[in-house]
Design a protein around this motif. Structure first.
Motif, PDB file in Angstrom:
ATOM      1  N   LEU A  16     -35.677  60.972  22.964  1.00  0.00           N
ATOM      2  CA  LEU A  16     -36.329  62.128  22.522  1.00  0.00           C
ATOM      3  C   LEU A  16     -35.441  63.254  22.074  1.00  0.00           C
ATOM      4  N   GLY A  17     -34.307  62.877  21.922  1.00  0.00           N
ATOM      5  CA  GLY A  17     -33.075  63.784  21.643  1.00  0.00           C
ATOM      6  C   GLY A  17     -32.883  64.905  22.609  1.00  0.00           C
ATOM      7  N   ASP A  18     -32.768  66.063  22.212  1.00  0.00           N
ATOM      8  CA  ASP A  18     -32.674  67.144  22.995  1.00  0.00           C
ATOM      9  C   ASP A  18     -33.779  68.199  23.206  1.00  0.00           C
ATOM     10  N   THR A  19     -35.165  67.681  22.790  1.00  0.00           N
ATOM     11  CA  THR A  19     -36.555  68.311  22.803  1.00  0.00           C
ATOM     12  C   THR A  19     -37.011  68.726  24.027  1.00  0.00           C
ATOM     13  N   ARG A  20     -36.547  67.985  25.273  1.00  0.00           N
ATOM     14  CA  ARG A  20     -37.140  68.058  26.353  1.00  0.00           C
ATOM     15  C   ARG A  20     -36.171  68.366  27.645  1.00  0.00           C
ATOM     16  N   PRO A  21     -35.387  69.684  27.486  1.00  0.00           N
ATOM     17  CA  PRO A  21     -34.505  69.897  28.291  1.00  0.00           C
ATOM     18  C   PRO A  21     -34.895  69.790  29.818  1.00  0.00           C
ATOM     19  N   SER A  22     -33.943  69.422  30.904  1.00  0.00           N
ATOM     20  CA  SER A  22     -34.415  69.718  32.312  1.00  0.00           C
ATOM     21  C   SER A  22     -34.001  70.875  32.835  1.00  0.00           C
ATOM     22  N   THR A  23     -32.806  71.053  33.031  1.00  0.00           N
ATOM     23  CA  THR A  23     -32.333  72.430  33.517  1.00  0.00           C
ATOM     24  C   THR A  23     -31.429  73.165  32.629  1.00  0.00           C
ATOM     25  N   GLY A  24     -31.122  72.684  31.303  1.00  0.00           N
ATOM     26  CA  GLY A  24     -30.359  73.216  30.505  1.00  0.00           C
ATOM     27  C   GLY A  24     -28.671  73.011  31.025  1.00  0.00           C
ATOM     28  N   GLY A  25     -28.481  72.034  31.844  1.00  0.00           N
ATOM     29  CA  GLY A  25     -27.123  71.747  32.014  1.00  0.00           C
ATOM     30  C   GLY A  25     -26.897  70.181  32.024  1.00  0.00           C
ATOM     31  N   ASP A  26     -26.023  69.799  33.053  1.00  0.00           N
ATOM     32  CA  ASP A  26     -25.710  68.102  32.837  1.00  0.00           C
ATOM     33  C   ASP A  26     -27.054  67.358  33.070  1.00  0.00           C
ATOM     34  N   GLU A  27     -27.902  67.785  33.814  1.00  0.00           N
ATOM     35  CA  GLU A  27     -28.889  66.890  33.876  1.00  0.00           C
ATOM     36  C   GLU A  27     -29.982  66.462  32.763  1.00  0.00           C
ATOM     37  N   ASP A  28     -29.513  67.308  31.611  1.00  0.00           N
ATOM     38  CA  ASP A  28     -30.376  67.149  30.418  1.00  0.00           C
ATOM     39  C   ASP A  28     -29.735  65.653  29.957  1.00  0.00           C
ATOM     40  N   ARG A  29     -28.632  65.286  30.231  1.00  0.00           N
ATOM     41  CA  ARG A  29     -28.171  63.902  29.839  1.00  0.00           C
ATOM     42  C   ARG A  29     -28.688  63.057  30.607  1.00  0.00           C
ATOM     43  N   ARG A  30     -29.700  62.341  30.494  1.00  0.00           N
ATOM     44  CA  ARG A  30     -30.406  61.635  31.470  1.00  0.00           C
ATOM     45  C   ARG A  30     -31.223  60.552  30.898  1.00  0.00           C
ATOM     46  N   VAL A  31     -31.810  59.615  31.734  1.00  0.00           N
ATOM     47  CA  VAL A  31     -33.033  58.634  31.177  1.00  0.00           C
ATOM     48  C   VAL A  31     -34.380  58.855  32.241  1.00  0.00           C
ATOM     49  N   GLU A  32     -35.107  58.397  31.776  1.00  0.00           N
ATOM     50  CA  GLU A  32     -36.436  58.343  32.569  1.00  0.00           C
ATOM     51  C   GLU A  32     -37.099  57.177  32.390  1.00  0.00           C
ATOM     52  N   ILE A  33     -37.439  56.599  33.646  1.00  0.00           N
ATOM     53  CA  ILE A  33     -38.135  55.337  33.794  1.00  0.00           C
ATOM     54  C   ILE A  33     -39.593  55.451  33.892  1.00  0.00           C
ATOM     55  N   THR A  34     -40.681  55.014  33.248  1.00  0.00           N
ATOM     56  CA  THR A  34     -41.859  55.363  33.481  1.00  0.00           C
ATOM     57  C   THR A  34     -42.771  53.886  33.585  1.00  0.00           C
ATOM     58  N   VAL A  35     -43.609  53.639  34.533  1.00  0.00           N
ATOM     59  CA  VAL A  35     -44.594  52.666  34.552  1.00  0.00           C
ATOM     60  C   VAL A  35     -45.546  52.732  33.404  1.00  0.00           C
TER      61      VAL A  35
END
Length: 245
Positions: A225-244
């Motif tokens: 999703l690129g940078d379209t859904r920032p989390s905190t605006g910091g290093d936490e944006d560099r992440r993955v999410e795993i969903t059932v």
């Protein structure tokens, strides 16, 4: 027949013929894309010494089959990096890759003056419902996030261990459960297309760990999703999410 009536008949026929010709052109172009991608993928596989398998395309989506289990993941990576390929999946088995063992440190010998404490408590069984499995994924990622080297899809050593731990846990879930890995990138000075590719590569890297440590390739999909859904605006944006799913 008068000239006015003749035009009334000619106009619908012309529209129909134009639509048919456009459909034929679109069909021919789609066929050409599939043929070109198939040829490019086969050439890339042959260059990598992976010619003993087949690759077929549905539009820009590739399906690989017939590869030796110890070469399947390498073949998948080769095809996914062919220009124009949107997604790729494997049919067949792969050889699991054992996670690297964490460094061990010598510990002092236990004291023999007292017997070690004993307990009758046992670990709770893993959850078997989707909500429970999702809660366990979220808990594990909150405690040990899957982290990446800045501006790359390479996992940090801690991030790799976290991904392997999640894979081992999900391998114990019901076989009917499917999972989606979503990659994200931090906002920076790069282009939107660059952020999208980086996030997709991160999701692909985590997917590879999941499918080589207990999950079949049919149970895991990935997207970026690129940078379209920032989390905190910091290093936490560099992440993955795993969903059932």
């Amino acid at each position: 027949m008068s000239g006015g009536r003749r035009w009334i008949l000619v106009v619908p026929i012309a529209v129909l013929v134009t639509a048919l010709l456009a459909g034929v052109v679109t069909w021919a172009q789609a066929g050409n894309i599939q043929r070109d991608l198939t040829a490019d993928a086969q050439a890339a596989l042959a260059k990598a010494g992976l010619g003993k398998g087949t690759v077929t395309f549905d539009g820009r989506d590739a399906t690989l089959s017939g590869f030796a289990p110890d070469q399947a993941l390498q073949a998948l990576d080769v095809v996914q990096n062919v220009d124009g390929v949107r997604a790729a999946q494997l049919q067949g088995d792969v050889v699991p890759v054992a996670p690297s063992a964490p460094p061990t440190t010598s510990a002092p010998p236990p004291s023999t003056s007292e017997p070690p404490p004993t307990t009758s408590a046992t670990a709770p069984p893993p959850p078997t419902d989707k909500a429970g499995v999702q809660a366990e994924i979220d808990r594990m990622l909150a405690e040990s996030p899957i982290t990446f080297v800045p501006d790359s899809a390479r996992l940090t050593p801690e991030g790799e261990q976290a991904a392997v731990a999640v894979a081992v846990a999900l391998a114990k879930s019901p076989d009917t459960f499917r999972y989606r890995v979503t990659g994200h990138a931090a906002r920076g000075t790069g282009s939107a297309s660059g952020a999208l590719k980086l996030s997709r590569d991160r999701a692909k890297a985590v997917t590879r760990i999941l499918t080589t440590n207990g999950l079949t390739t049919k149970r895991v999909t990935y997207r970026g999703l690129g940078d379209t859904r920032p989390s905190t605006g910091g290093d936490e944006d560099r992440r993955v999410e795993i969903t059932v799913v």
